[in-house]
Design a protein around this motif. Structure first.
Motif, mmCIF file in Angstrom:
data_model
loop_
_atom_site.group_PDB
_atom_site.id
_atom_site.type_symbol
_atom_site.label_atom_id
_atom_site.label_comp_id
_atom_site.label_asym_id
_atom_site.label_seq_id
_atom_site.Cartn_x
_atom_site.Cartn_y
_atom_site.Cartn_z
ATOM 1 N N GLY A 141 -53.721 15.300 120.956
ATOM 2 C CA GLY A 141 -53.049 16.601 120.890
ATOM 3 C C GLY A 141 -52.494 16.884 119.506
ATOM 4 N N LEU A 142 -51.928 15.855 118.873
ATOM 5 C CA LEU A 142 -51.398 16.026 117.512
ATOM 6 C C LEU A 142 -52.511 16.400 116.544
ATOM 7 N N TRP A 171 -41.123 15.920 124.051
ATOM 8 C CA TRP A 171 -41.936 16.563 123.010
ATOM 9 C C TRP A 171 -43.226 17.125 123.598
ATOM 10 N N CYS A 172 -43.835 16.354 124.504
ATOM 11 C CA CYS A 172 -45.075 16.828 125.144
ATOM 12 C C CYS A 172 -44.838 18.166 125.828
ATOM 13 N N PHE A 207 -44.351 21.080 123.307
ATOM 14 C CA PHE A 207 -45.590 21.631 122.757
ATOM 15 C C PHE A 207 -46.428 22.321 123.840
ATOM 16 N N ALA A 208 -46.284 21.865 125.091
ATOM 17 C CA ALA A 208 -46.998 22.522 126.203
ATOM 18 C C ALA A 208 -46.275 23.790 126.647
ATOM 19 N N TYR A 218 -51.765 12.055 123.784
ATOM 20 C CA TYR A 218 -50.744 12.628 122.906
ATOM 21 C C TYR A 218 -51.238 12.649 121.461
ATOM 22 N N PHE A 262 -51.072 18.402 125.849
ATOM 23 C CA PHE A 262 -49.739 17.795 125.827
ATOM 24 C C PHE A 262 -49.150 17.733 127.237
ATOM 25 N N ASN A 263 -49.440 18.753 128.029
ATOM 26 C CA ASN A 263 -48.956 18.748 129.405
ATOM 27 C C ASN A 263 -49.524 17.570 130.178
ATOM 28 N N LYS A 300 -40.513 11.223 123.912
ATOM 29 C CA LYS A 300 -41.906 11.606 123.676
ATOM 30 C C LYS A 300 -42.390 12.543 124.789
ATOM 31 N N GLU A 358 -45.984 14.660 113.779
ATOM 32 C CA GLU A 358 -45.055 14.145 114.783
ATOM 33 C C GLU A 358 -43.632 14.069 114.253
#
Length: 962
Positions: A756-757, A811-812, A815-816, A753, A782-783, A808, A764
């Motif tokens: 990914g950020l 959120w992943c 973004f995915a 994660y 993110f996936n 969280k 975040e």
């Protein structure tokens, strides 16, 4: 006539063998290399090609043809991985290699094959995209669809180009050869006509594949399917006297199915089957039989889908009557007969379905076909049944790696045998059960099975061995407990007395010395154990096993010393002594062939264990002979290796390739494990090792905590791989019901994660709504992180804030752009925290205690908006979003940024819903906002243009006053 080179029923990936033009020369060596590729020995084929290229005796024509084999190697490699990106890369390499071959060898006799194969590979690339699209969701699904759409268009265009090319060749040939053709000219002309026919056929064939990528009933699907129908119709008119027209009719029928035109589909299936009329007075050629069987298969499958079960049974019976024994021995015939079983189940005749399945299982000539039968019929006999049915369920469970399911099936078989008073199969069932218990390390359960065989089934062929194994197992248990006097030691004595008293002449009676050695080994006294193993007499059944265990003792002794810091010459001598012991065993085996089938079976397992142990020794830090270890493992990495040997060998190869620096090969074997043994311990370990190695490789390039500028394309590639294999590691651990180290898993997920950020330059603290997600550099990472959080969030764990974890995870998936999983994550979070009351209003007490949940609630509204944009339950998603943003408006301080955004979305959603009442409410709301806020938010939050645009759009739809 060309033999059908594609398995229509198995849906197998096309290979370069799919097109074979008659009459070209092929060297034996080149043929052998191609055979290696098709058998799956890609590494051996690659090495053999290198040798052919460097051999001065290889002809120039064959050297050029090696490029064709190299292309086939790439195509084969594409079938051996589950990674969509890697598949495309391998297929691209195959296409590029073939293009180079054609460019450099335009008159080579295999150039026509290369040309056709390029088109087939382009279509295969599209098929892979279709497969991935069906597994994906959200934006990922759309990306796969667009990519597949483009690839299919490219493939069809390519075949259309071949049609024009062969028309031109045909015209030139006819102009140059006006008179009667001689034999050679006739052959050349026939080949040209054949190539033109095949290119013509492959255009609608590709369009049929193309239409399957689109949603059912969509405009795009209908248009593409109709193109294919027209193409198949024209093809049949032009080539109705050729066998290819009957093959074409099958795909024509399948295209009608895509359009739900079942009556027309049945007509084309019947046309394909009518090919049998041409051979009713003589033998049926293989290629004609394939077409007829395929026609029957798909006709019966369609009838089952339409729930016309009686008609499906009639269709399969007609096929079986025509083809007789062939229907019971070939894949297509067996698959069709399995459809009959499904039809019988559909009619509620479970007993006949089970009987058919068991007959098929007995007659299936290969293990692969038996596995096909098991996979299909296990569900037919899910409750009760005879012993054979339980055995099939047992083997089907082993196929999918479900050891507990295999035990349940065996227990059911024992119960069925006892209920019917058929005790003969019971000891064999108990033997199988004991083997699984040993693999699960349920030692006490295993020993109970062995004792039951030895005491209650003494006429069983392995009863003497069962008594020995019972003594051996108790011996190990006693050794772990410690103490010379114990109840467990008494069990060892009792079983040895039974063995020597009941079977005094058995070779297992001479194995008592082996138990003495085993006891020393279990206590970790490796040096003493080695001495005791060496005392096992030559005529003992376990003599060969004792030789191998002596070698393993020296190895365990040496690596224990090494790990304790004794990296001395003396320790290295112990490694050498171990290697010498293994080599002594291999020499003995070579000089003493097995005396009977039982010894051969015993030896195959011991020899595999010896080679795996030797490979581990060669890979040890003291030796570091990785290439030699891989050669040893190659000797047992064969198509007929058992699943247990296969997965252990592949796991060892992953280690060897990683240690030797060949990460690509390590990934290849990890993908094989994922494909064939997904939830096994070996797969879990391989994914973990590869993930860590890729992570380290990326760190070498970019540093441990890089900035975005330090992340090069190469580092990004390694981190993408690390994320994928880390995720596979955790998911496989959960799927395999292995113990999950939650903190370790969280650390891995947080690592991915965080990467990914950094990679995507995301803060975040900001919501996903602050970013243009289409411009993210790498959303897939993110996936992978979300996939790891997911199983952890499903249960409560000490020290883990599940609610924050669910957020969280959401959120992943935000973004995915996996909006369905994001929705589910938010909904689970809000339900667990009881954010909403029964009527849908918000729980003020909860929100006051945890204000961050209000942010999560708002983000869920945006997720529903994205779902509506993707036409995923559009009206339902819009209604959910409306409810959420209405609540946000009522709970937000007026004129704040959150209030303005929610107010805007409430009106927009009403407008987007499109109903008359919805529109009127939207219009009223917009006019009210303009009256109360004539300058909107005064652009304080940058929303003035948004409001102006929405107002203009709504007012343009307002009915004009008369």
């Amino acid at each position: 006539m060309k033999n059908i080179a594609r398995s229509l029923i198995a849906g197998a990936a096309l290979t370069l063998s799919a097109i074979v033009t008659p009459g070209w020369a092929k060297g034996d060596d080149v043929d052998f290399a191609r055979a290696l590729v098709r058998a799956g020995y890609v590494d051996l084929a690659t090495e053999y090609c290198r040798k052919l290229e460097s051999d001065p005796k290889t002809s120039a024509e064959d050297k050029a043809g090696i490029q064709m084999i190299q292309a086939e190697i790439f195509a084969k490699a594409a079938t051996q991985t589950d990674d969509a990106k890697l598949k495309q890369e391998q297929l691209d390499k195959a296409v590029e290699t073939l293009r180079d071959f054609i460019k450099n060898n335009p008159v080579h006799p295999r150039s026509p094959e290369a040309k056709f194969t390029i088109g087939l590979l382009l279509r295969q690339k599209g098929d892979e995209m279709t497969s991935e699209m069906k597994k994906a969701s959200g934006d990922a699904k759309k990306e796969f669809l667009n990519a597949g759409d483009k690839l299919y268009k490219e493939a069809a265009s390519y075949f259309e180009g071949l049609i024009q090319e062969y028309r031109d060749i045909k015209d030139k040939f006819e102009t140059a050869n006006q008179g009667e053709l001689n034999a050679a000219q006739q052959t050349e002309y026939d080949n040209i006509l054949y190539a033109l026919m095949d290119a013509t056929y492959n255009v609608p064939r590709t369009q049929y594949a193309h239409c399957q990528i689109f949603d059912s009933g969509s405009k795009e699907k209908i248009e593409m399917a109709k193109k294919a129908v027209t193409g198949f119709m024209d093809f049949e008119l032009d080539y109705q006297d050729r066998m290819k027209a009957y093959e074409s009719a099958i795909f024509w029928a399948l295209t009608h199915k895509e359009l739900s035109e079942f009556s027309a589909a049945y007509q084309r299936f019947d046309f394909a089957v009518s090919l049998k009329e041409y051979f009713k007075d003589g033998p049926l050629p293989d290629d004609a039989r394939d077409i007829i069987m395929t026609g029957y298969y798909y006709k019966a499958q369609t009838q089952n889908e339409e729930k016309k079960f009686a008609e499906a049974i009639q269709t399969v019976d007609e096929m079986a009557a025509l083809l007789k024994e062939a229907a019971w021995k070939e894949r297509l015939g067996i698959a069709a007969l399995l459809l009959k079983g499904e039809a019988l189940m559909g009619l509620g005749d479970k007993e006949k379905a089970e009987k058919l399945g068991q007959d098929l299982y007995k007659k299936a000539p290969t293990e692969g076909l038996k596995m096909l039968v098991r996979s299909k019929i296990a569900s037919w006999s899910s409750g009760g049944g005879n012993i054979q049915a339980y055995l099939i369920r047992y083997e089907a469970a082993l196929d999918r790696g479900d050891l507990f399911g295999a035990i349940r099936a065996l227990q059911g078989g024992v119960a069925a045998a006892e209920a019917s008073d058929q005790m003969e199969p019971v000891p064999d069932l108990l033997w199988k059960m004991a083997a699984i218990y040993e693999e699960l390390q349920r030692t006490y359960d295993a020993v109970i099975c062995y004792e039951a065989i030895a005491r209650e089934h003494q006429k069983y062929a392995k009863a003497d061995e069962a008594a020995f194994r019972a003594a051996q197992t108790w011996n190990r248990i006693a050794s772990r407990i410690g103490g010379e006097q114990s109840w467990e030691k008494d069990q060892v004595t009792d079983n040895l007395k039974l063995l020597t008293g009941k079977w005094p002449n058995s070779s297992f009676s001479k194995n008592a010395q082996f138990l003495v050695a085993d006891a020393a080994y279990e206590k970790g006294n490796f040096e003493e154990a080695a001495k005791q193993y060496e005392k096992v007499p030559v005529d003992a059944t376990y003599y060969e096993r004792a030789m191998v265990m002596a070698g393993k003792c020296f190895f365990d002794l040496a690596r224990t010393d090494w790990s304790n810091g004794k990296k001395t010459d003396e320790t290295k001598k112990k490694f050498d002594r171990s290697q010498a012991a293994f080599e002594k065993y291999f020499t003995y085996v070579k000089a003493n062939p097995p005396k009977d089938e039982r010894q051969e079976r015993e030896r195959s397992g011991v020899e595999a264990f010896a080679k795996q142990s030797l490979a581990n020794l060669l890979m040890h830090e003291a030796k570091q002979l990785y290439a030699e270890a891989i050669k040893v493992l190659d000797e047992i990495d064969t198509p007929d290796a058992s699943a247990e040997v296969q997965k252990r060998v592949w796991r060892q190869k992953v280690t060897a390739f990683l240690e030797s620096g060949n990460v690509a090969k390590a990934i290849e074997y990890t993908d094989r494990l994922m494909s064939s043994h997904k939830a096994s311990r070996e797969t879990i370990e391989a994914c973990q090792m590869v993930g860590r190695r890729c992570d380290l490789e990326a760190e070498k390039i970019a540093g441990e905590n890089p900035t975005v500028d330090q992340i090069t394309p190469e580092a990004l590639k390694f981190w993408e791989l690390a994320a994928r294999y880390y995720a596979n590691w955790i998911i496989s651990t959960v799927d395999g019901k292995q113990k999950l180290d939650v903190q370790q898993a969280l650390g891995v997920a947080d690592r991915i994660y965080g990467l990914g950020l950094i990679i995507n330059q995301i803060d975040e603290k900001k919501s996903f709504t602050s970013y243009d997600l289409s411009k993210l550099k790498n959303a897939r990472i993110f996936n992978d992180a979300g996939r790891i959080y997911e199983p952890i969030a499903m249960d409560r764990h000490a020290g883990v804030d599940t609610s924050k974890l669910q957020l969280k995870m959401a959120w992943c998936f935000d973004f995915a752009q996996d909006w369905e999983r994001a929705r589910d994550s938010y909904e689970a979070l809000l339900d667990a925290e009881r954010v909403r009351n029964t009527g849908g209003t918000l729980n003020d007490t909860v929100l006051q205690a945890k204000p961050w949940l209000f942010v999560a609630y708002t983000e869920l509204g945006h997720v529903y908006m994205r779902l509506a944009e993707k036409n995923i339950n559009k009206m339902g998603s819009l209604q959910e979003a409306y409810t959420i943003f209405s609540n946000v408006v009522s709970k937000s301080e007026k004129s704040t940024e959150g209030w303005w955004h929610a107010k805007y979305l409430v009106i927009k959603i009403l407008f987007d819903k499109g109903g008359q009442n919805d529109f009127e409410y939207a219009l009223l709301g917009m006019k009210d906002m303009r009256a109360n806020y004539p300058r909107w938010d005064e652009n304080k939050f940058g929303m003035t243009e948004m409001w102006d645009a929405l107002e203009k759009e709504i007012l343009s739809k307002e009915p004009k006053k008369k």
